[in-house]
Design a protein around this motif. Structure first.
Motif, short mmCIF file in Angstrom:
data_model
loop_
_atom_site.label_atom_id
_atom_site.label_comp_id
_atom_site.label_asym_id
_atom_site.label_seq_id
_atom_site.Cartn_x
_atom_site.Cartn_y
_atom_site.Cartn_z
N ARG A 34 -1.30 0.72 19.77
CA ARG A 34 -0.63 0.23 21.12
C ARG A 34 0.59 1.31 21.50
N ASN A 35 1.12 1.96 20.43
CA ASN A 35 2.16 2.82 20.70
C ASN A 35 1.80 4.27 20.74
N GLY A 36 0.32 4.43 20.59
CA GLY A 36 0.01 5.91 20.81
C GLY A 36 -0.01 6.80 19.50
N GLY B 189 5.94 -0.07 4.99
CA GLY B 189 5.87 0.17 3.46
C GLY B 189 4.71 -0.61 3.12
N SER B 190 3.86 -1.45 3.87
CA SER B 190 2.81 -2.25 3.43
C SER B 190 1.79 -1.04 3.38
N VAL B 191 1.53 -0.37 4.33
CA VAL B 191 0.56 0.48 4.29
C VAL B 191 0.59 1.67 3.24
N LEU C 112 5.36 7.66 8.57
CA LEU C 112 6.06 6.45 8.62
C LEU C 112 6.42 5.77 10.08
N THR C 113 6.05 4.54 9.98
CA THR C 113 6.44 3.82 11.30
C THR C 113 7.37 2.82 11.23
N MET C 114 7.74 2.29 10.00
CA MET C 114 8.54 1.16 9.90
C MET C 114 9.61 1.59 8.72
N MET D 161 8.83 8.04 -0.23
CA MET D 161 9.41 8.90 -1.22
C MET D 161 9.59 8.22 -2.43
N ASN D 162 8.67 7.45 -2.80
CA ASN D 162 9.02 6.82 -4.15
C ASN D 162 7.36 6.57 -4.72
N GLY D 163 7.39 5.91 -5.90
CA GLY D 163 6.22 5.65 -6.49
C GLY D 163 5.94 4.19 -6.62
N GLY D 164 6.72 3.51 -5.78
CA GLY D 164 6.44 1.84 -5.58
C GLY D 164 5.48 1.65 -4.91
N SER D 165 4.81 0.58 -5.40
CA SER D 165 3.65 -0.26 -4.74
C SER D 165 3.66 -1.63 -5.20
N VAL D 166 3.66 -2.50 -4.04
CA VAL D 166 4.19 -4.07 -4.19
C VAL D 166 2.76 -4.68 -3.78
N ILE D 167 2.04 -5.23 -4.41
CA ILE D 167 0.77 -6.06 -4.20
C ILE D 167 0.95 -7.35 -4.34
N TYR E 281 12.98 -8.00 14.91
CA TYR E 281 13.11 -8.88 13.79
C TYR E 281 12.70 -7.87 12.61
N GLN E 282 11.67 -7.18 13.08
CA GLN E 282 11.10 -5.96 11.80
C GLN E 282 12.54 -4.91 11.73
N MET E 283 12.92 -4.70 12.79
CA MET E 283 13.98 -3.60 12.60
C MET E 283 15.15 -3.98 11.41
N TYR F 185 18.22 -4.80 6.05
CA TYR F 185 18.42 -5.46 5.22
C TYR F 185 17.94 -4.98 3.92
N ASP F 186 16.62 -4.76 3.96
CA ASP F 186 15.84 -4.14 2.77
C ASP F 186 16.60 -3.03 2.23
N ILE F 187 17.09 -1.99 3.20
CA ILE F 187 17.74 -0.70 2.71
C ILE F 187 19.09 -1.22 1.89
N THR G 247 8.39 -12.27 5.89
CA THR G 247 8.61 -10.81 5.96
C THR G 247 9.85 -10.31 4.88
N HIS G 248 9.48 -9.20 4.17
CA HIS G 248 10.00 -8.93 2.82
C HIS G 248 11.71 -8.81 2.92
N GLY G 249 12.16 -8.10 3.98
CA GLY G 249 13.53 -8.01 3.98
C GLY G 249 14.27 -9.26 4.21
#
Ligand code: NZQ
Ligand code: ZN
Length: 388
Positions: free
Chosen positions: A45-47, A99-101, A140-142, A149-155, A190-192, A197-199, A283-285
């Motif tokens: 949607r955003n190109g 982050g999910s992707v 990155l889009t979110m 820039m890290n090795g984290g992966s949350v499943i 809401y996502q922004m 807050y996640d940060i 939503t995570h945050g």
């Protein structure tokens, strides 16, 4: 600095309005077959999708698409990605999304050449990678997770109601990440704010630990002040490039391993938030925001000097004539006021949590050892109840 450590971050960053140009430089370094991973369709949607695909084509890549990565990616989706990556014999996984992707791309990258069950190996047993890893790149889009820039992966394992993060080593960090703040302009508010807050939570969960004179704590106070300032501007005008670019850069530094160096770290708010996520898919945050005030008020008596320092250096609380405890409490009150004004979720009820779910969420919450108070399951349940 009391710790012993090695600092090495292998991710190359391209930052700014022209950052996507970096993709043209990076792609020729990898083989022909690319797995293009993305989410539920925002990039169409955003190109951003069209721009990325045009560059992939101009570089002569054979692209296999892996769309539909959901927020809080699941074990079922991971299995699908592994199948696609193997069938296409991919040389590079290009994650375009949040982050999910990115997390999902890393989980696929460590699993393509592993024959067993990746959930069991990496997320249940926390084993290291001992097979080949497919390189990952990220557009990155979110903003929020630091996954770029890290090795984290949350499943998330929906059947077991568990959401677990594995922090992989340098071989799993994205090889490169493209950070164009304008790519985040289309994020829903809401996502922004959830990302903001996640940060904040990432920084606080590294800040509230240890009692030594650690340079990382001073860096964190600076990051927090910049975050609070830029978030206020972004909330008034989400298209303010300077504010959005500051937030993007703070997010990266909040969780790219730098500020954890030489410190113990806490991470209990993330364990609570992930358990809430496992039971609600929220939503995570926002899961972090909803449990934070109850958590910090609970541990404050065990870390009063640091909470006082936080109140003064981050929130500018006036100290004259006040006890250390009162200053510390006023710092948390200022944080709560800011959270309310920012539009964060402050109660778990708003995320669909009911009292009947609290025992299950308590059971899903991992207990960490590095904060000012190692919680018992009874305390975890009390904090969740307080957050309802
Ligand atoms: O799926 P699409 O359609 O793309 O929509 C997404 C999704 O619905 C949308 N979105 C993303 N960029 C957009 C956009 N919408 C419009 N315009 C854009 N530019 O935003 C929604 C949320 O995306 P998601 O990737 O789920 O968000 P986030 O970046 O917050 O990632 C959350 C995941 O990261 C994990 C979390 O647990 C959660 O699973 N984390 C990863 C960490 C790490 N790797 O170190 C640490 C974090 O603490 C976190 O736990
Ligand atoms: Zn987080």
């Amino acid at each position: 600095m009391l710790g012993e450590f090695v600092y090495h971050n292998p991710t190359k960053l391209y930052f700014g309005k022209k950052a996507l140009e970096g993709l043209k430089e990076e792609l020729p370094r990898y083989g022909k077959n690319v797995l293009l991973v993305y989410g539920g369709g925002s990039i169409k949607r955003n190109g951003i999708y069209d721009k990325v695909v045009a560059i992939l084509e101009s570089c002569g890549k054979t692209v296999t698409e892996d769309p539909g990565v959901m927020p809080n990616p699941t074990t079922e989706k991971l299995a699908e990605g592994i199948r696609l990556a193997r069938a296409a014999n991919v040389d590079l996984i290009l994650a375009v999304g949040g982050g999910s992707v990115c997390d999902y791309a890393k989980a696929v990258s460590v699993s393509v050449h592993y024959d067993g069950d990746p959930w069991q190996k990496y997320f249940a047993d926390f084993e290291d990678v001992d097979n080949a890893v497919v390189p990952v790149g990220c557009v990155l889009t979110m903003v929020g997770t630091g996954s770029e820039m890290n090795g984290g992966s949350v499943i998330t394992n929906r059947a077991e109601k568990r959401k677990i993060g594995h922090v992989f080593g340098a071989e799993v960090f994205p090889k490169f990440s493209i950070l164009n703040p304008e790519f985040t302009f289309t994020l829903p508010r809401y996502q922004m704010v959830s990302g903001i807050y996640d940060i904040m939570s990432h920084i606080l969960e590294q800040y509230f630990s240890g009692e030594d004179d650690n340079t990382s704590d001073y860096i964190m106070e600076g990051l927090l002040r910049s975050l609070i300032h830029s978030a206020e501007i972004a909330c008034k005008n989400p298209l303010d490039y300077e504010a959005r670019s500051n937030i993007m850069w703070i997010a990266t530094w909040a969780l790219n391993t730098l500020i954890a160096k030489g410190k113990t770290t806490d991470w209990e708010v993330h364990m609570l938030g992930q358990a809430v996520g496992a039971h609600t898919d929220a939503t995570h945050g926002m899961t972090l925001a909803a449990v934070s005030m109850a958590y910090y008020r609970h541990i404050l008596p065990y870390g009063i000097p640091k909470f006082k320092r936080y109140a003064v250096n981050v929130w500018g609380v006036d100290t004259v004539g006040k006890s250390e405890l009162r200053i510390a409490e006023e710092g948390l009150a200022a944080m709560e006021k800011w959270m309310r004004e920012t539009g964060l979720v402050l109660k778990l009820g708003e995320l669909g949590v009911t009292e009947a779910m609290l025992d299950g969420i308590t059971e899903s919450t991992l207990i960490m050892q590095g904060g000012y108070k190692v919680l018992t399951p009874v305390e975890i349940r009390a904090i969740l109840k307080e957050s309802l």
